[in-house]
Write an enzyme that holds these catalytic residues in place. Sequence first.
Site, PDB file in Angstrom:
ATOM      1  N   ASP A 152      34.590  53.028  43.347  1.00 29.10           N
ATOM      2  CA  ASP A 152      34.143  52.446  42.360  1.00 29.10           C
ATOM      3  C   ASP A 152      35.187  53.081  41.207  1.00 29.10           C
ATOM      4  O   ASP A 152      35.190  54.309  40.941  1.00 29.10           O
ATOM      5  CB  ASP A 152      32.694  52.910  41.673  1.00 29.10           C
ATOM      6  N   VAL A 153      35.989  52.301  40.699  1.00 28.67           N
ATOM      7  CA  VAL A 153      37.166  52.806  39.759  1.00 28.67           C
ATOM      8  C   VAL A 153      36.502  53.225  38.419  1.00 28.67           C
ATOM      9  O   VAL A 153      37.366  54.100  37.629  1.00 28.67           O
ATOM     10  CB  VAL A 153      38.046  51.609  39.571  1.00 28.67           C
TER      11      VAL A 153
ATOM     12  N   ALA B 145      38.674  43.531  24.453  1.00 29.33           N
ATOM     13  CA  ALA B 145      39.160  44.779  24.036  1.00 29.33           C
ATOM     14  C   ALA B 145      39.583  45.718  25.091  1.00 29.33           C
ATOM     15  O   ALA B 145      40.608  46.328  25.114  1.00 29.33           O
ATOM     16  CB  ALA B 145      37.975  45.615  23.279  1.00 29.33           C
ATOM     17  N   ALA B 146      38.964  45.527  26.211  1.00 23.05           N
ATOM     18  CA  ALA B 146      39.247  46.144  27.446  1.00 23.05           C
ATOM     19  C   ALA B 146      40.734  45.776  28.003  1.00 23.05           C
ATOM     20  O   ALA B 146      41.484  46.616  28.463  1.00 23.05           O
ATOM     21  CB  ALA B 146      38.171  46.120  28.683  1.00 23.05           C
ATOM     22  N   LYS B 147      41.121  44.379  28.042  1.00 19.16           N
ATOM     23  CA  LYS B 147      42.095  43.554  28.481  1.00 19.16           C
ATOM     24  C   LYS B 147      43.257  44.033  27.596  1.00 19.16           C
ATOM     25  O   LYS B 147      44.577  43.990  27.906  1.00 19.16           O
ATOM     26  CB  LYS B 147      41.766  42.301  28.857  1.00 19.16           C
TER      27      LYS B 147
ATOM     28  N   TYR C 124      35.313  42.744  26.857  1.00 20.68           N
ATOM     29  CA  TYR C 124      36.241  42.330  28.012  1.00 20.68           C
ATOM     30  C   TYR C 124      37.576  42.135  27.264  1.00 20.68           C
ATOM     31  O   TYR C 124      38.613  42.779  27.763  1.00 20.68           O
ATOM     32  CB  TYR C 124      35.717  40.905  28.598  1.00 20.68           C
TER      33      TYR C 124
HETATM   34  P1  NAP Z   1      35.775  38.595  40.749  1.00 21.72           P
HETATM   35  O1  NAP Z   1      35.758  37.384  41.867  1.00 21.72           O
HETATM   36  O2  NAP Z   1      34.351  38.982  40.158  1.00 21.72           O
HETATM   37  O3  NAP Z   1      36.288  39.891  41.711  1.00 21.72           O
HETATM   38  C1  NAP Z   1      36.036  41.221  41.144  1.00 21.72           C
HETATM   39  C2  NAP Z   1      36.146  42.105  42.288  1.00 21.72           C
HETATM   40  O4  NAP Z   1      36.053  43.541  41.700  1.00 21.72           O
HETATM   41  C3  NAP Z   1      34.839  41.994  43.212  1.00 21.72           C
HETATM   42  O5  NAP Z   1      35.040  42.421  44.515  1.00 21.72           O
HETATM   43  C4  NAP Z   1      33.997  43.109  42.612  1.00 21.72           C
HETATM   44  O6  NAP Z   1      32.857  43.596  43.529  1.00 21.72           O
HETATM   45  C5  NAP Z   1      34.892  44.327  42.287  1.00 21.72           C
HETATM   46  N1  NAP Z   1      34.213  45.243  41.459  1.00 21.72           N
HETATM   47  C6  NAP Z   1      33.581  45.098  40.472  1.00 21.72           C
HETATM   48  N2  NAP Z   1      33.420  46.382  39.838  1.00 21.72           N
HETATM   49  C7  NAP Z   1      33.997  47.368  40.296  1.00 21.72           C
HETATM   50  C8  NAP Z   1      34.362  48.525  40.250  1.00 21.72           C
HETATM   51  N3  NAP Z   1      33.657  49.395  39.449  1.00 21.72           N
HETATM   52  N4  NAP Z   1      35.295  49.204  41.225  1.00 21.72           N
HETATM   53  C9  NAP Z   1      35.748  48.493  42.054  1.00 21.72           C
HETATM   54  N5  NAP Z   1      35.746  47.181  42.197  1.00 21.72           N
HETATM   55  C10 NAP Z   1      34.855  46.578  41.528  1.00 21.72           C
HETATM   56  O7  NAP Z   1      36.680  38.420  39.693  1.00 21.72           O
HETATM   57  P2  NAP Z   1      38.134  37.831  39.920  1.00 21.72           P
HETATM   58  O8  NAP Z   1      38.017  36.501  39.353  1.00 21.72           O
HETATM   59  O9  NAP Z   1      38.851  37.701  41.113  1.00 21.72           O
HETATM   60  O10 NAP Z   1      38.964  38.800  38.716  1.00 21.72           O
HETATM   61  C11 NAP Z   1      39.855  39.605  39.208  1.00 21.72           C
HETATM   62  C12 NAP Z   1      40.536  40.409  37.959  1.00 21.72           C
HETATM   63  O11 NAP Z   1      41.280  39.474  37.279  1.00 21.72           O
HETATM   64  C13 NAP Z   1      39.635  41.091  36.945  1.00 21.72           C
HETATM   65  O12 NAP Z   1      40.139  42.114  36.421  1.00 21.72           O
HETATM   66  C14 NAP Z   1      39.451  39.843  35.805  1.00 21.72           C
HETATM   67  O13 NAP Z   1      39.004  40.419  34.845  1.00 21.72           O
HETATM   68  C15 NAP Z   1      40.872  39.309  36.039  1.00 21.72           C
HETATM   69  N6  NAP Z   1      40.992  37.949  35.523  1.00 21.72           N
HETATM   70  C16 NAP Z   1      40.288  36.845  36.059  1.00 21.72           C
HETATM   71  C17 NAP Z   1      40.599  35.458  35.657  1.00 21.72           C
HETATM   72  C18 NAP Z   1      39.881  34.549  36.191  1.00 21.72           C
HETATM   73  O14 NAP Z   1      40.063  33.389  35.972  1.00 21.72           O
HETATM   74  N7  NAP Z   1      39.266  34.439  37.548  1.00 21.72           N
HETATM   75  C19 NAP Z   1      41.364  35.245  34.564  1.00 21.72           C
HETATM   76  C20 NAP Z   1      41.765  36.430  33.886  1.00 21.72           C
HETATM   77  C21 NAP Z   1      41.899  37.785  34.314  1.00 21.72           C
HETATM   78  P3  NAP Z   1      31.365  42.871  43.380  1.00 21.72           P
HETATM   79  O15 NAP Z   1      31.700  41.814  44.481  1.00 21.72           O
HETATM   80  O16 NAP Z   1      30.385  44.050  43.756  1.00 21.72           O
HETATM   81  O17 NAP Z   1      31.077  42.454  42.209  1.00 21.72           O
END
Ligand code: NAP
Length: 248
Positions: free
Chosen positions: A64-65, A158-160, A156
């Site tokens: 858990d990061v 602000a974090a990014k 979100y």
């Molecule tokens: P996702 O499908 O929700 O996958 C995120 C993964 O991170 C899940 O496996 C989740 O576990 C895990 N996670 C959640 N909290 C965590 C923690 N505290 N420590 C370690 N792992 C944790 O999201 P995604 O779409 O693949 O997004 C990945 C990254 O890309 C994120 O940083 C997101 O903000 C960024 N992003 C995504 C998009 C997009 O269009 N999808 C666009 C811009 C940026 P759980 O299964 O338990 O939730």
Amino acid sequence: MDQYLQGKVAAVTGSGRGIGLGIAKKLAEKGASIVISDVNEENARNGLAQIEEAGGKGIYVPADVSKYEDAQNLVDAAIKELGSLDILVNNAGINRDKMFHKMSLEDWNSVIAVNLTGVFHCMRAAAGYMREREYGRIINISSASYLNGNIGQANYAAAKAGVVALTKTFAKENGKKNITCNAIVPGFIDTEMTRGVPPKAWEIMVGKISMGRAGTPEDIGNMIAFLASDEASYITQGVFEVGGGMVL
Ligand code: NAP
């Protein structure tokens, strides 16, 4: 297949599914040994099994990061069990979307804890080791919201934005130690995070993309694999959009 990451060890946070898993698979395909890491053990073990079935190598380390000790354990496990940590991809992220006037402190704190402090934790845990070895590739996942903000996503966005500032500062401090640090801005990528979007909104989002389709985790993995390669050794402090020409 050109395995240009042979001999390298890569840790990818939040790699049990979605973009993180796509990145891990691509890095493994290019020859890196992978630390799959996630809070969701079942997904992570499935992801690792897929990598192994395809001929790749890796381990699962729960992390858990938002907890520093988990980040340190992730780095230590990579070094102890796979021999080094060359590539760190900070991908783990969550959403707690709400209009600002309805956003609770808990909504704010939880997103900052994972999406920003989580990146700090993993980089901090790896920094000393990478500086000593004078080698490292760090790639952080930001979002288009970092630049323009996004309705319902004050926490979100602000974090990014913080992730971009952190990336650039770390790159400045560590360039002479041969550690590159870059940020990726994915566009609209088809994952569970975006699949909750109603069909009409999905259509509108895809309508803003020059390539006419949502991105895939593999599209992001391709860019990460390049930034992790020797060919990218002079690329640092960058913020790169991978969004098929999405209008930000
Ligand atoms: P996702 O499908 O929700 O996958 C995120 C993964 O991170 C899940 O496996 C989740 O576990 C895990 N996670 C959640 N909290 C965590 C923690 N505290 N420590 C370690 N792992 C944790 O999201 P995604 O779409 O693949 O997004 C990945 C990254 O890309 C994120 O940083 C997101 O903000 C960024 N992003 C995504 C998009 C997009 O269009 N999808 C666009 C811009 C940026 P759980 O299964 O338990 O939730």
